[in-house]
Design an enzyme around this catalytic site. Structure first.
Site, mmCIF file in Angstrom:
data_model
loop_
_atom_site.group_PDB
_atom_site.id
_atom_site.type_symbol
_atom_site.label_atom_id
_atom_site.label_comp_id
_atom_site.label_asym_id
_atom_site.label_seq_id
_atom_site.Cartn_x
_atom_site.Cartn_y
_atom_site.Cartn_z
ATOM 1 N N ASP A 212 32.122 31.424 36.065
ATOM 2 C CA ASP A 212 32.047 31.555 34.611
ATOM 3 C C ASP A 212 32.579 30.292 33.929
ATOM 4 O O ASP A 212 33.613 29.746 34.327
ATOM 5 C CB ASP A 212 32.874 32.771 34.179
ATOM 6 C CG ASP A 212 32.769 33.075 32.708
ATOM 7 O OD1 ASP A 212 31.659 33.383 32.247
ATOM 8 O OD2 ASP A 212 33.797 32.998 32.013
ATOM 9 N N GLU A 262 34.203 27.099 54.951
ATOM 10 C CA GLU A 262 34.966 27.627 56.083
ATOM 11 C C GLU A 262 34.281 28.842 56.701
ATOM 12 O O GLU A 262 34.611 29.248 57.821
ATOM 13 C CB GLU A 262 36.372 28.048 55.625
ATOM 14 C CG GLU A 262 37.259 26.903 55.188
ATOM 15 C CD GLU A 262 38.574 27.374 54.571
ATOM 16 O OE1 GLU A 262 39.362 26.511 54.150
ATOM 17 O OE2 GLU A 262 38.794 28.618 54.501
#
Length: 549
Positions: A212, A262
């Site tokens: 956002d 990751e």
């Protein structure tokens, strides 16, 4: 912030590029489905509707904020970034939702709101209780005023001052509502905490994040603060505006990308960044978030030349940085496009955003509902034929119109209150969905609904459209199924056609033709596999799209 231990639920490796041409369906949780009859949609309500989402044929759900919140801004005022609002459910419910969606082959993207927390967040409560100059205050943006006035004359996006004063006289910055204090992204603790939040939800199986106000995190508050009259236009700032789209923000997203990578597959991310198209590329870079919203079609009237320009420019920009473009016509912040397309063009020359119509409580000018729906159906077929990912907003698959007649007493959007009624706000697109033809809340729940549903909602309900092969719901289901079979490479080749026709080819012989003109046109050679409306013999009528192979 809550950090409830969780067993890692990383999904098995899948295509790391699944997001590039995905169809993503936005769920505004408080208005989707209510499982307990309290008038507010919740996570169990969404779980109960997973079979419906499967029947649509979407690839992913984008879940708007579900965090604890006072709802000063529809959930975008977050009390705790690592928990679920108890009115919507629990972390266990969230885990169940992830499992239900993944079992159905649907990914989950969640909203993350990094520019500001809520004023009920534990950090902000600590900041208010702590003395001036304390580490607690440094997590936010506090300044001394100028005499009895705020530190600057800047305006909030929602109207009024962008500064609010606390008990000891200091002021804090809030680019949005006063209940949404801006975080200080120069503070390393803020940066580290959001990395923890990314891992928290990724470990629970979340497949991606919608960021956002991604362009507002980094600010230059070197004093003296400039007057608003001297601030550059956002569209012309080129990274030097003190509040928006500063170049340094990309250092943050480089760190985010390392965390997202990751995971196997890497977690996706898409930026909500209201920036010029040329500035959007850095948000969508492989070293950054990977993708950024393109709102250019959303902000375009139903116009052949404008549509072609927007599509051409954005595909070129996506190719330059190796991302894929995004396409969207409606979301939780704008008047639904089935209504916008039924309104006359804005006499001031800007795009028809429907805001003036909202101020008349949906009475002036009169919406041409038939035209609006016809164009909305044509638009979705055009959009779904484009290379890139398509974002759908809940209810658009029903051809749902904007609710313009909400009474003032039922409005919730801070934009209405802070503008003192100069804007009606965004509640009209957030009215809970109609699932059944009748009932207290048209099947939304066993009780009422937090925003009033109009009497005409039943005719747009899922129940009303289920058995109709010509309904808008049926069109969306067919389109997503056919798209899945036709979608291959990300190329697009324009075909020269009439000035008011958009005709392009996709790999594998797939063609899309949209008639923006007033008269029917001859279709090119090929078999029509789907059309947004009835053909006139072998001709394509006005405001209609057809797919051919």
């Amino acid at each position: 912030m809550t950090s409830t231990p969780v067993q890692e639920t990383r999904t098995a490796p899948t295509d790391p590029d699944w997001w590039r041409q995905a169809v993503v369906y936005q769920v505004y949780p408080r208005s989707f489905a209510d499982s307990n009859g309290d008038g507010i949609g919740d996570l169990q309500g969404i779980i109960s509707r997973v079979p419906y989402l499967v029947s649509l044929g979407i690839d992913a759900v984008w879940l708007s904020p579900f965090y604890p919140s006072a709802l000063a801004d529809g959930g975008y005022d977050v009390d705790d970034y690592r928990d679920v609002d108890p009115r919507l459910g629990t972390l266990a419910d969230f885990d169940e939702l992830v499992g239900a969606l993944h079992d159905a082959g649907i990914k989950l993207i969640v909203d993350i709101v990094p520019n500001h927390s809520s004023d009920r967040h534990e950090w902000f409560r600590q900041a208010v209780a702590a003395p001036k100059g304390s580490p607690e205050r440094d997590r936010y943006i506090f300044r001394e005023g100028v005499g009895d006035e705020p530190p600057s004359d800047w305006d909030s996006v929602f109207g009024g001052s962008a500064w609010a004063q606390i008990h000891d006289g200091q002021w804090y910055l809030h680019l949005f509502a006063a209940e949404q204090p801006d975080l200080n992204w120069d503070n390393q603790e803020v940066r580290e905490d959001f990395l923890t939040t990314l891992r928290f939800w990724s470990d629970r199986g979340v497949d991606g994040f919608r960021v956002d106000v991604a362009h507002a995190l980094v600010k230059d508050l070197t004093e003296p603060l400039p007057s608003k009259t001297t601030l550059p236009r956002q569209s012309e700032s080129n990274g030097v505006h003190p509040l928006w789209d500063r170049d340094e923000v990309h250092e943050i997203y480089t760190e985010w990308r390392k965390v997202l990578n990751e995971y196997d597959p890497p977690r996706s991310a898409v930026a909500e960044a209201f920036v010029p198209a040329a500035r959007r590329a850095r948000y969508a870079s492989a070293a950054g978030l990977g993708q950024a919203f393109n709102f250019d079609l959303l902000q375009a009237d139903w116009d052949h030349d404008k549509f072609r320009q927007v599509i051409t420019e954005n595909l070129a920009l996506a190719e330059q940085n190796g991302s894929s473009s995004t396409w969207v016509f409606s979301n939780h912040d704008v008047v639904r496009h089935a209504t916008r397309y039924g309104l006359p063009k804005n006499p001031h020359g800007t795009w028809q955003d429907g805001k003036a119509w909202l101020l008349s409580n949906g009475t002036e000018p009169t919406v041409d509902v038939e035209q609006g729906l016809r164009r909305a159906r044509a638009a979705v077929l055009l959009m779904l034929a484009l290379p890139g990912s398509a974002y759908l907003y809940q209810g658009e698959e029903l051809g749902l119109q904007e609710v313009g007649e909400l009474p003032a007493a039922n409005l919730q959007d801070p934009a209405y209150f802070r503008s003192k009624g100069a804007e009606k706000g965004r509640d009209g697109c957030r009215v809970p969905l109609p699932w059944t033809i009748g009932g207290l809340s048209f099947g939304f729940g066993s009780g009422g609904s937090h925003l009033l549903q109009p009497k005409w909602f039943g005719a747009y309900s899922v129940e009303a459209q289920e058995g109709d092969p010509e309904s808008t719901l049926s069109l969306y289901r067919k389109a997503l199924a056919v798209r899945r079979g036709l979608q291959t490479g990300e190329g697009l080749e324009w075909v020269d056609a009439d000035d008011l026709v958009l005709h392009f080819k996709r790999p594998g012989g797939w063609q899309s033709v949209t008639n923006f003109g007033a008269a029917p046109i001859e279709l090119p050679d090929g078999a029509v596999v789907l059309a947004s409306g009835p053909l006139e013999g072998d001709k394509l009528p006005t405001d209609t799209t057809a797919w051919l192979i």
